[in-house]
Write a protein that holds these residues in place. Sequence first.
Motif, short mmCIF file in Angstrom:
data_model
loop_
_atom_site.label_atom_id
_atom_site.label_comp_id
_atom_site.label_asym_id
_atom_site.label_seq_id
_atom_site.Cartn_x
_atom_site.Cartn_y
_atom_site.Cartn_z
N TYR A 87 38.31 38.54 10.39
CA TYR A 87 36.96 39.23 10.52
C TYR A 87 36.11 38.37 10.71
N ASP A 88 34.91 38.80 11.48
CA ASP A 88 33.80 37.97 12.01
C ASP A 88 32.47 38.67 11.21
N LYS A 89 31.54 37.74 11.11
CA LYS A 89 30.32 37.93 10.45
C LYS A 89 29.13 37.73 11.52
N THR A 90 28.58 38.98 11.87
CA THR A 90 27.62 38.95 12.98
C THR A 90 26.50 39.71 12.31
N PRO A 91 25.58 38.85 12.12
CA PRO A 91 24.24 39.68 11.54
C PRO A 91 23.93 40.83 12.20
N ASP A 92 23.73 41.94 11.85
CA ASP A 92 23.30 43.37 12.52
C ASP A 92 22.40 44.11 11.44
N PRO A 93 21.02 43.86 12.19
CA PRO A 93 19.85 44.58 11.18
C PRO A 93 20.30 46.05 11.16
N ALA A 94 20.93 46.63 11.83
CA ALA A 94 21.36 48.25 11.73
C ALA A 94 22.26 48.44 10.52
N ARG A 95 22.95 47.35 10.10
CA ARG A 95 23.99 47.38 8.96
C ARG A 95 23.18 47.10 7.62
N PHE A 96 21.82 46.69 7.75
CA PHE A 96 21.09 46.34 6.69
C PHE A 96 20.51 47.30 5.76
#
Length: 181
Positions: free
Chosen positions: A135-144
Amino acid sequence: MTDPEDLSGFLDLAWRRLDRRPGAGRDPLLMTLATVAPDGWPEARMVVLRGADRAAGRLEIHTDTATAKVTALQADPRAELVFWDAGADLQIRAALRVSILPQAAGRWAQIPESSRMAYGTRPAPGSPIPSAFAYDKTPDPARFAALIGQVEAFDLVHLGPRHRRARFLAADGWRGQWLAP
Ligand SMILES: Cc1cc2nc3c(=O)[nH]c(=O)nc-3n(C[C@H](O)[C@H](O)[C@H](O)COP(=O)(O)O)c2cc1C
Protein backbone atom coordinates in the motif's frame (compact mmCIF):
# COMPACT_ATOMS: atom_id res chain seq x y z
CA MET A 1 -13.12 17.26 47.42
CA THR A 2 -16.30 18.07 45.53
CA ASP A 3 -19.70 16.89 46.75
CA PRO A 4 -20.16 13.31 45.45
CA GLU A 5 -23.94 13.90 45.28
CA ASP A 6 -23.50 16.90 42.97
CA LEU A 7 -24.86 15.82 39.58
CA SER A 8 -23.84 18.95 37.69
CA GLY A 9 -20.33 18.72 39.16
CA PHE A 10 -20.16 15.14 37.82
CA LEU A 11 -20.97 16.40 34.30
CA ASP A 12 -18.44 19.24 34.69
CA LEU A 13 -15.79 16.64 35.51
CA ALA A 14 -16.52 14.71 32.29
CA TRP A 15 -16.23 17.80 30.07
CA ARG A 16 -13.05 18.86 31.87
CA ARG A 17 -11.47 15.48 31.23
CA LEU A 18 -12.57 15.52 27.55
CA ASP A 19 -11.22 18.97 26.87
CA ARG A 20 -7.61 17.85 26.66
CA ARG A 21 -6.90 17.94 22.96
CA PRO A 22 -3.70 16.52 21.55
CA GLY A 23 -0.93 19.09 21.63
CA ALA A 24 2.65 19.68 22.60
CA GLY A 25 3.61 17.35 25.41
CA ARG A 26 0.11 16.00 25.83
CA ASP A 27 -0.88 12.38 25.27
CA PRO A 28 -3.64 11.91 22.73
CA LEU A 29 -7.01 11.08 24.19
CA LEU A 30 -7.74 7.61 22.80
CA MET A 31 -11.29 6.38 22.66
CA THR A 32 -13.35 3.65 21.09
CA LEU A 33 -15.84 4.78 18.46
CA ALA A 34 -18.72 2.40 17.81
CA THR A 35 -20.94 2.71 14.76
CA VAL A 36 -23.61 0.59 13.13
CA ALA A 37 -22.55 -1.03 9.85
CA PRO A 38 -25.02 -0.90 6.96
CA ASP A 39 -25.84 -4.60 7.62
CA GLY A 40 -26.65 -3.77 11.29
CA TRP A 41 -23.51 -5.28 12.80
CA PRO A 42 -21.82 -3.11 15.46
CA GLU A 43 -18.29 -1.91 14.56
CA ALA A 44 -15.82 -0.40 17.03
CA ARG A 45 -12.31 1.00 16.62
CA MET A 46 -9.83 3.27 18.35
CA VAL A 47 -9.76 6.96 17.47
CA VAL A 48 -8.13 10.11 18.80
CA LEU A 49 -10.38 12.82 20.20
CA ARG A 50 -9.42 16.01 18.34
CA GLY A 51 -11.72 18.48 20.02
CA ALA A 52 -14.36 18.91 22.70
CA ASP A 53 -16.68 21.90 22.67
CA ARG A 54 -18.94 21.98 25.68
CA ALA A 55 -20.89 25.07 24.63
CA ALA A 56 -21.85 23.40 21.34
CA GLY A 57 -22.08 19.91 22.91
CA ARG A 58 -19.71 18.53 20.30
CA LEU A 59 -16.84 16.05 20.10
CA GLU A 60 -14.59 15.92 17.05
CA ILE A 61 -12.68 13.09 15.39
CA HIS A 62 -10.60 13.10 12.20
CA THR A 63 -10.65 10.31 9.67
CA ASP A 64 -10.16 9.15 6.09
CA THR A 65 -13.36 9.37 4.03
CA ALA A 66 -12.58 5.97 2.49
CA THR A 67 -12.90 4.10 5.81
CA ALA A 68 -15.76 1.82 6.82
CA LYS A 69 -16.77 4.15 9.65
CA VAL A 70 -17.64 6.87 7.13
CA THR A 71 -19.72 4.43 5.07
CA ALA A 72 -21.47 3.37 8.30
CA LEU A 73 -22.12 6.95 9.41
CA GLN A 74 -23.49 7.93 6.00
CA ALA A 75 -26.13 5.21 6.39
CA ASP A 76 -26.74 5.76 10.13
CA PRO A 77 -25.31 8.81 11.93
CA ARG A 78 -25.74 7.29 15.40
CA ALA A 79 -22.51 6.41 17.20
CA GLU A 80 -21.03 5.98 20.64
CA LEU A 81 -17.64 7.02 21.99
CA VAL A 82 -16.36 5.27 25.08
CA PHE A 83 -13.31 6.29 27.06
CA TRP A 84 -11.68 5.02 30.25
CA ASP A 85 -9.97 7.91 32.00
CA ALA A 86 -7.61 6.19 34.43
CA GLY A 87 -6.51 9.54 35.88
CA ALA A 88 -10.04 10.27 37.06
CA ASP A 89 -11.30 6.68 37.52
CA LEU A 90 -14.02 7.64 35.10
CA GLN A 91 -15.74 5.82 32.25
CA ILE A 92 -17.30 8.24 29.78
CA ARG A 93 -19.80 7.01 27.20
CA ALA A 94 -21.15 9.60 24.80
CA ALA A 95 -24.06 8.85 22.49
CA LEU A 96 -23.60 10.91 19.35
CA ARG A 97 -25.27 11.92 16.14
CA VAL A 98 -22.39 12.44 13.72
CA SER A 99 -22.12 14.86 10.80
CA ILE A 100 -19.40 14.22 8.25
CA LEU A 101 -17.53 17.35 7.25
CA PRO A 102 -15.66 16.38 4.06
CA GLN A 103 -12.39 18.19 3.42
CA ALA A 104 -13.10 20.07 6.65
CA ALA A 105 -12.17 23.51 5.40
CA GLY A 106 -9.44 25.16 7.42
CA ARG A 107 -8.53 22.09 9.46
CA TRP A 108 -6.16 20.48 6.93
CA ALA A 109 -3.78 23.43 7.18
CA GLN A 110 -3.44 22.78 10.92
CA ILE A 111 -2.62 19.09 10.56
CA PRO A 112 1.10 18.39 10.97
CA GLU A 113 2.81 16.92 7.90
CA SER A 114 3.52 13.67 9.78
CA SER A 115 -0.16 13.17 10.60
CA ARG A 116 -1.41 13.88 7.07
CA MET A 117 -0.19 10.41 6.06
CA ALA A 118 -3.23 9.00 7.86
CA TYR A 119 -5.53 10.42 5.18
CA GLY A 120 -5.12 8.94 1.72
CA THR A 121 -3.92 5.32 1.97
CA ARG A 122 -4.11 3.49 -1.39
CA PRO A 123 -5.79 1.11 -1.87
CA ALA A 124 -8.53 2.29 0.50
CA PRO A 125 -8.26 1.20 4.17
CA GLY A 126 -9.68 -2.28 4.62
CA SER A 127 -8.99 -3.38 1.02
CA PRO A 128 -7.40 -6.84 0.65
CA ILE A 129 -3.72 -6.56 -0.44
CA PRO A 130 -1.33 -9.29 -1.62
CA SER A 131 1.33 -8.66 1.05
CA ALA A 132 1.67 -6.71 4.31
CA PHE A 133 3.16 -3.54 2.87
CA ALA A 134 1.48 -3.45 -0.55
CA TYR A 135 0.00 0.00 0.00
CA ASP A 136 1.00 3.66 -0.30
CA LYS A 137 0.36 6.47 2.12
CA THR A 138 -0.03 9.66 0.12
CA PRO A 139 -1.57 12.54 2.03
CA ASP A 140 -4.72 13.63 0.21
CA PRO A 141 -6.77 16.56 1.55
CA ALA A 142 -9.76 15.27 -0.45
CA ARG A 143 -9.72 12.13 1.71
CA PHE A 144 -9.71 14.03 5.01
CA ALA A 145 -12.92 14.47 6.96
CA ALA A 146 -13.84 15.77 10.38
CA LEU A 147 -16.54 13.81 12.17
CA ILE A 148 -18.56 16.19 14.30
CA GLY A 149 -20.41 14.29 17.00
CA GLN A 150 -23.35 16.10 18.54
CA VAL A 151 -23.63 14.65 22.04
CA GLU A 152 -27.17 13.47 22.80
CA ALA A 153 -26.36 11.66 26.04
CA PHE A 154 -23.57 10.88 28.48
CA ASP A 155 -23.40 7.82 30.70
CA LEU A 156 -20.73 8.37 33.36
CA VAL A 157 -19.37 5.75 35.76
CA HIS A 158 -16.99 6.78 38.52
CA LEU A 159 -15.09 3.98 40.23
CA GLY A 160 -14.47 5.79 43.51
CA PRO A 161 -14.57 4.16 46.96
CA ARG A 162 -18.31 3.85 46.25
CA HIS A 163 -19.25 3.65 42.60
CA ARG A 164 -21.39 6.35 41.04
CA ARG A 165 -23.23 6.32 37.72
CA ALA A 166 -25.38 8.96 36.07
CA ARG A 167 -27.03 9.63 32.74
CA PHE A 168 -27.28 13.11 31.22
CA LEU A 169 -29.51 13.91 28.25
CA ALA A 170 -29.28 16.90 25.93
CA ALA A 171 -33.06 16.59 25.45
CA ASP A 172 -33.76 17.59 29.07
CA GLY A 173 -31.08 20.24 29.30
CA TRP A 174 -28.44 17.97 30.91
CA ARG A 175 -30.41 17.80 34.19
CA GLY A 176 -28.90 14.39 34.98
CA GLN A 177 -30.17 11.29 36.73
CA TRP A 178 -28.28 9.01 39.11
CA LEU A 179 -28.33 5.36 38.05
CA ALA A 180 -27.49 2.16 39.87
CA PRO A 181 -23.94 1.45 38.73
C1 LIG B 1 -4.15 4.26 18.91
C2 LIG B 1 -4.95 4.38 17.64
C3 LIG B 1 -5.49 5.61 17.28
C4 LIG B 1 -6.23 5.73 16.11
N1 LIG B 1 -6.77 6.95 15.78
C5 LIG B 1 -7.56 7.04 14.68
C6 LIG B 1 -8.23 8.27 14.37
O1 LIG B 1 -8.11 9.28 15.08
N2 LIG B 1 -9.00 8.30 13.25
C7 LIG B 1 -9.16 7.20 12.45
O2 LIG B 1 -9.88 7.30 11.46
N3 LIG B 1 -8.55 6.03 12.73
C8 LIG B 1 -7.76 5.92 13.82
N4 LIG B 1 -7.14 4.74 14.13
C9 LIG B 1 -7.32 3.59 13.20
C10 LIG B 1 -8.68 2.96 13.47
O3 LIG B 1 -8.68 2.31 14.72
C11 LIG B 1 -9.08 1.98 12.38
O4 LIG B 1 -8.15 0.92 12.28
C12 LIG B 1 -9.19 2.67 11.01
O5 LIG B 1 -9.68 4.00 11.12
C13 LIG B 1 -10.14 1.88 10.11
O6 LIG B 1 -11.38 1.76 10.79
P1 LIG B 1 -12.74 1.41 10.07
O7 LIG B 1 -12.43 0.48 8.94
O8 LIG B 1 -13.57 0.73 11.13
O9 LIG B 1 -13.37 2.69 9.62
C14 LIG B 1 -6.41 4.60 15.29
C15 LIG B 1 -5.87 3.37 15.67
C16 LIG B 1 -5.16 3.27 16.81
C17 LIG B 1 -4.60 1.92 17.19
